[in-house]
Design a protein around this motif. Structure first.
Motif, mmCIF file in Angstrom:
data_model
loop_
_atom_site.group_PDB
_atom_site.id
_atom_site.type_symbol
_atom_site.label_atom_id
_atom_site.label_comp_id
_atom_site.label_asym_id
_atom_site.label_seq_id
_atom_site.Cartn_x
_atom_site.Cartn_y
_atom_site.Cartn_z
ATOM 1 N N VAL A 44 0.569 -6.918 -10.168
ATOM 2 C CA VAL A 44 -0.577 -6.139 -10.625
ATOM 3 C C VAL A 44 -0.526 -4.812 -9.880
ATOM 4 N N GLU A 45 -0.460 -3.719 -10.620
ATOM 5 C CA GLU A 45 -0.277 -2.409 -9.996
ATOM 6 C C GLU A 45 -1.422 -1.478 -10.375
ATOM 7 N N PHE A 46 -2.062 -0.912 -9.360
ATOM 8 C CA PHE A 46 -3.125 0.062 -9.556
ATOM 9 C C PHE A 46 -2.585 1.444 -9.217
ATOM 10 N N ALA A 47 -2.514 2.341 -10.191
ATOM 11 C CA ALA A 47 -2.093 3.719 -9.928
ATOM 12 C C ALA A 47 -3.326 4.542 -9.567
ATOM 13 N N ILE A 48 -3.259 5.280 -8.454
ATOM 14 C CA ILE A 48 -4.414 6.022 -7.957
ATOM 15 C C ILE A 48 -4.015 7.445 -7.590
ATOM 16 N N VAL A 49 -5.025 8.285 -7.411
ATOM 17 C CA VAL A 49 -4.792 9.636 -6.901
ATOM 18 C C VAL A 49 -4.569 9.534 -5.389
ATOM 19 N N PRO A 50 -3.484 10.088 -4.848
ATOM 20 C CA PRO A 50 -3.218 9.945 -3.410
ATOM 21 C C PRO A 50 -4.393 10.355 -2.523
ATOM 22 N N ASP A 51 -5.118 11.407 -2.878
ATOM 23 C CA ASP A 51 -6.248 11.856 -2.058
ATOM 24 C C ASP A 51 -7.387 10.847 -2.034
ATOM 25 N N HIS A 52 -7.403 9.930 -2.991
ATOM 26 C CA HIS A 52 -8.486 8.943 -3.061
ATOM 27 C C HIS A 52 -8.166 7.651 -2.316
ATOM 28 N N LEU A 53 -6.971 7.551 -1.757
ATOM 29 C CA LEU A 53 -6.578 6.299 -1.116
ATOM 30 C C LEU A 53 -7.525 5.874 0.009
ATOM 31 N N PRO A 54 -7.965 6.769 0.922
ATOM 32 C CA PRO A 54 -8.914 6.330 1.952
ATOM 33 C C PRO A 54 -10.186 5.719 1.361
ATOM 34 N N ALA A 55 -10.728 6.324 0.316
ATOM 35 C CA ALA A 55 -11.937 5.787 -0.312
ATOM 36 C C ALA A 55 -11.665 4.459 -1.002
ATOM 37 N N VAL A 56 -10.493 4.348 -1.636
ATOM 38 C CA VAL A 56 -10.134 3.087 -2.294
ATOM 39 C C VAL A 56 -10.064 1.956 -1.282
ATOM 40 N N ILE A 113 0.855 -1.184 0.000
ATOM 41 C CA ILE A 113 0.000 0.000 0.000
ATOM 42 C C ILE A 113 0.892 1.235 0.000
ATOM 43 N N PHE A 114 0.850 1.998 -1.075
ATOM 44 C CA PHE A 114 1.589 3.237 -1.194
ATOM 45 C C PHE A 114 0.610 4.390 -1.391
ATOM 46 N N ARG A 115 1.108 5.592 -1.323
ATOM 47 C CA ARG A 115 0.234 6.749 -1.462
ATOM 48 C C ARG A 115 -0.359 6.878 -2.857
ATOM 49 N N SER A 116 0.391 6.537 -3.852
ATOM 50 C CA SER A 116 -0.072 6.740 -5.222
ATOM 51 C C SER A 116 -0.312 5.446 -5.980
ATOM 52 N N HIS A 117 -0.119 4.309 -5.350
ATOM 53 C CA HIS A 117 -0.397 3.053 -6.019
ATOM 54 C C HIS A 117 -0.520 1.899 -5.035
ATOM 55 N N ILE A 118 -1.229 0.894 -5.475
ATOM 56 C CA ILE A 118 -1.411 -0.345 -4.720
ATOM 57 C C ILE A 118 -0.907 -1.475 -5.608
ATOM 58 N N THR A 119 -0.035 -2.306 -5.051
ATOM 59 C CA THR A 119 0.615 -3.328 -5.857
ATOM 60 C C THR A 119 0.432 -4.709 -5.234
ATOM 61 N N ILE A 120 0.114 -5.679 -6.080
ATOM 62 C CA ILE A 120 0.083 -7.091 -5.694
ATOM 63 C C ILE A 120 1.236 -7.783 -6.408
ATOM 64 N N ILE A 121 2.125 -8.393 -5.651
ATOM 65 C CA ILE A 121 3.276 -9.101 -6.224
ATOM 66 C C ILE A 121 3.087 -10.586 -6.007
ATOM 67 N N ASN A 122 3.072 -11.331 -7.084
ATOM 68 C CA ASN A 122 2.924 -12.775 -7.016
ATOM 69 C C ASN A 122 4.280 -13.443 -6.815
ATOM 70 N N ASP A 123 4.361 -14.267 -5.781
ATOM 71 C CA ASP A 123 5.602 -14.957 -5.422
ATOM 72 C C ASP A 123 6.737 -13.951 -5.247
ATOM 73 N N PRO A 124 6.742 -13.204 -4.135
ATOM 74 C CA PRO A 124 7.729 -12.120 -3.943
ATOM 75 C C PRO A 124 9.178 -12.564 -4.064
ATOM 76 N N SER A 125 9.487 -13.796 -3.733
ATOM 77 C CA SER A 125 10.886 -14.249 -3.785
ATOM 78 C C SER A 125 11.420 -14.252 -5.213
ATOM 79 N N THR A 126 10.560 -14.512 -6.176
ATOM 80 C CA THR A 126 10.981 -14.526 -7.586
ATOM 81 C C THR A 126 10.372 -13.392 -8.387
ATOM 82 N N ARG A 127 9.435 -12.635 -7.771
ATOM 83 C CA ARG A 127 8.697 -11.583 -8.464
ATOM 84 C C ARG A 127 8.150 -12.120 -9.788
ATOM 85 N N LEU A 128 7.387 -13.178 -9.672
ATOM 86 C CA LEU A 128 6.815 -13.833 -10.846
ATOM 87 C C LEU A 128 6.059 -12.846 -11.724
#
Length: 559
Positions: A357-369, A339-354
């Motif tokens: 999926v990255e969602f870029a968002i407006v930072p002010d909209h993060l609480p609503a998201v 969870i970041f201010r301007s994006h939310i990222t899902i990393i599959n198998d973090p050890s290999t970074r298979l």
């Protein structure tokens, strides 16, 4: 140009063992470089010029090499690959380079920039260029539409050996663009268009079946392909590895391309990266619903202006395999949620970074998201690692209420590892200590009624370097104690591991007061006097590096 050649010649001479800088004469023939074979000297030239990467200074560098001495000139003139960059900024030099390149594949380039303090505003495209179309391997043009039109008109449309076509229109001309690209290139692998469009989207894919990289950006609204037209093109390009779509699609979903059927899916088994940024969530969802991509493909979805990420996703995610990873035989795949201010990222198998999926968002909209995360619960239900490590730096930080974190955590039933750092940590810990659905008015006494989120949580990591002062650190430690106490009471078990980063006296002093209490609530407590590994601190920036990179001058393919 003459000054560039002179400067390049001086620099090369200073490195040349033949040349004595004090008296301007060559060294004696006994110099070891005289004994180098010509093939080795050619390799040195190629390495020094860096011909694998486009460089607007290369024409001057090649000319300077050929002016060092007779021996070097003879070798340079007999090496066609040194002269393959045909830079149309210098028409007379470009023609000479074309002659010296022999029958080697050539790269036609024009980058509109300032030369000697003035911008190139006109171009006399040489008539002889069309006769060499059969040798063109790369076309890279970045200019205004007048110059682009001249180049395209004189160079022709048939390129049997063209591999890279990159055309960028100046940003100020996008909405008035009348530039249309007509290209017959059966071997084309890379197509990047910014501000210009194909002349016929319905028939274009039949001429580029070997395409591996496609980038469309800032197309004129009147010349944008519809989603069905683009899907029809993708169906004929099974070798695609990278797709970037940015402000390039018509919102008309009714128009269909030749041979396109609404039920037909574009199968892209080799796709490695897909990025899309369109103002209409309906357009994006329709596009995604007709794609079939492998597990190893990474998705970059721009959701600016959206407060509910479900709007951009199709109902059926089974063909978008980065969302639905299943190795079979009951093998689970670790998934990391960042969870970041301007994006939310899902990393599959973090050890290999298979894949990710990255969602870029407006930072002010993060609480609503986060508050609407319940609508994508099916996407988050297999998350095993949650990382929320936001820093104070660069841009102001907003506080996200505990109820928003509660909604997010209620969607993570399989969470086992939590990594925290920064000013959001207290509210996250508060959400962990209150029952699911507690909402805005959940009181501290209600945390033992009902169930707490994330029942499988076993490990917490706290990053010290992201906290600003002792007061903030002290509040965090107190919140941590309350959270662990509430969870121990309800689950009647203790957290397995707590790792705390202790990098300064402030954290050490705040922790010492609560350390004994924490040890009673955790099986193993570790304090680290060095940074915790594998933490991705968010400093508040989400950039379009991939989009910018796609329009970099293409590399040459030297033997």
């Amino acid at each position: 140009m003459s000054r560039q050649v002179s400067s390049s010649r001086s620099r090369i001479l200073s490195r040349n063992p033949f040349h004595d800088a004090r008296n301007g004469r060559r060294n004696p023939p006994s110099s070891p470089i005289y004994n180098l074979p010509s093939d080795l000297l050619i390799d040195i030239f190629v390495e020094c010029l860096g011909v694998a990467v486009y460089d607007h200074k290369r024409p001057a560098e090649v000319i300077a090499i050929s002016h060092v001495c007779r021996g070097w000139r003879a070798i340079a003139l007999g090496t066609p690959i040194l002269w393959t960059q045909i830079d149309l900024r210098f028409p007379r030099i470009a023609r000479e380079f074309c002659i010296r390149s022999g029958m080697a594949p050539i790269r036609v380039v024009f980058f509109q920039e300032h030369l000697s303090g003035r911008r190139v505003t006109t171009l006399q495209v040489p008539q002889w260029l069309s006769s060499h179309a059969h040798r063109v391997e790369t076309i890279y043009v970045a200019a205004d539409q007048t110059i682009i039109k001249k180049i395209l008109q004189h160079i022709g449309t048939a390129f049997p050996d063209l591999l890279d076509l990159v055309i960028r229109l100046d940003a100020g001309y996008t909405y008035a663009s009348t530039v249309l690209v007509e290209c017959q290139a059966p071997r084309l692998r890379r197509l990047c268009l910014e501000g210009v469009s194909m002349a016929d989207w319905d028939r274009a894919p039949n001429r580029q079946p070997s395409l591996t990289n496609l980038t469309l950006s800032r197309l004129s609204p009147s010349r944008r392909p519809s989603v069905p037209q683009l899907l029809s093109a993708l169906q004929r390009c099974p070798h695609l590895q990278t797709i970037i779509i940015s402000a390039a699609l018509s919102q008309d979903l009714g128009a269909t391309g030749i041979g396109f059927r609404p039920s037909l899916i574009a199968e892209l088994p080799r796709l490695q990266s897909f990025q899309i940024r369109e103002p209409s969530s309906t357009t994006v969802a329709y596009m995604l619903s007709h794609l079939s991509i492998p597990t190893s493909c990474s998705l970059f979805l721009h959701c600016h202006g959206m407060k509910d990420l479900s709007l951009i996703l199709p109902p059926d995610l089974s063909r978008l395999r980065p969302f639905a990873i299943d190795y079979g035989r009951g093998v689970s795949v670790p998934q990391l949620l960042q969870i970041f201010r301007s994006h939310i990222t899902i990393i599959n198998d973090p050890s290999t970074r298979l894949s990710n999926v990255e969602f870029a968002i407006v930072p002010d909209h993060l609480p609503a998201v986060l508050s609407n995360a319940i609508h994508i619960r099916h996407v988050l239900s297999n998350i095993t690692i949650l990382e929320i490590t936001v820093a104070h730096h660069s841009i102001p930080i907003m506080q996200i209420p505990a109820h928003a974190w509660s909604t997010l955590l209620s969607c993570l039933p399989m969470l086992s590892i939590l990594k925290l750092g920064g000013p959001w940590s207290r509210n996250v810990l508060s959400a962990l200590a209150h029952s699911e659905g507690g909402g805005r008015s959940a009181s501290r006494s209600s945390h033992i009624s009902g169930s707490l989120p994330c029942p499988h949580l076993q490990t917490m990591q706290i990053a010290d370097k992201l906290f600003q002062n002792r007061e903030e650190t002290s509040h965090l430690v107190n919140s941590l104690g309350r959270c662990l106490t509430a969870r121990a009471r309800l689950f009647r078990t203790h957290l397995s591991l707590l790792e705390i980063e202790v990098l300064g006296e402030t954290t050490r002093a705040a922790l010492s007061e609560k350390l004994a209490e924490l040890r009673r609530l955790v099986v193993t407590v570790k304090t680290q006097e060095y940074p915790l590994p594998n933490l991705s601190a968010d400093f508040g920036f989400w950039n379009d590096a991939q989009l910018r990179y796609s329009f970099q001058p293409p590399p040459s393919r030297t033997p």
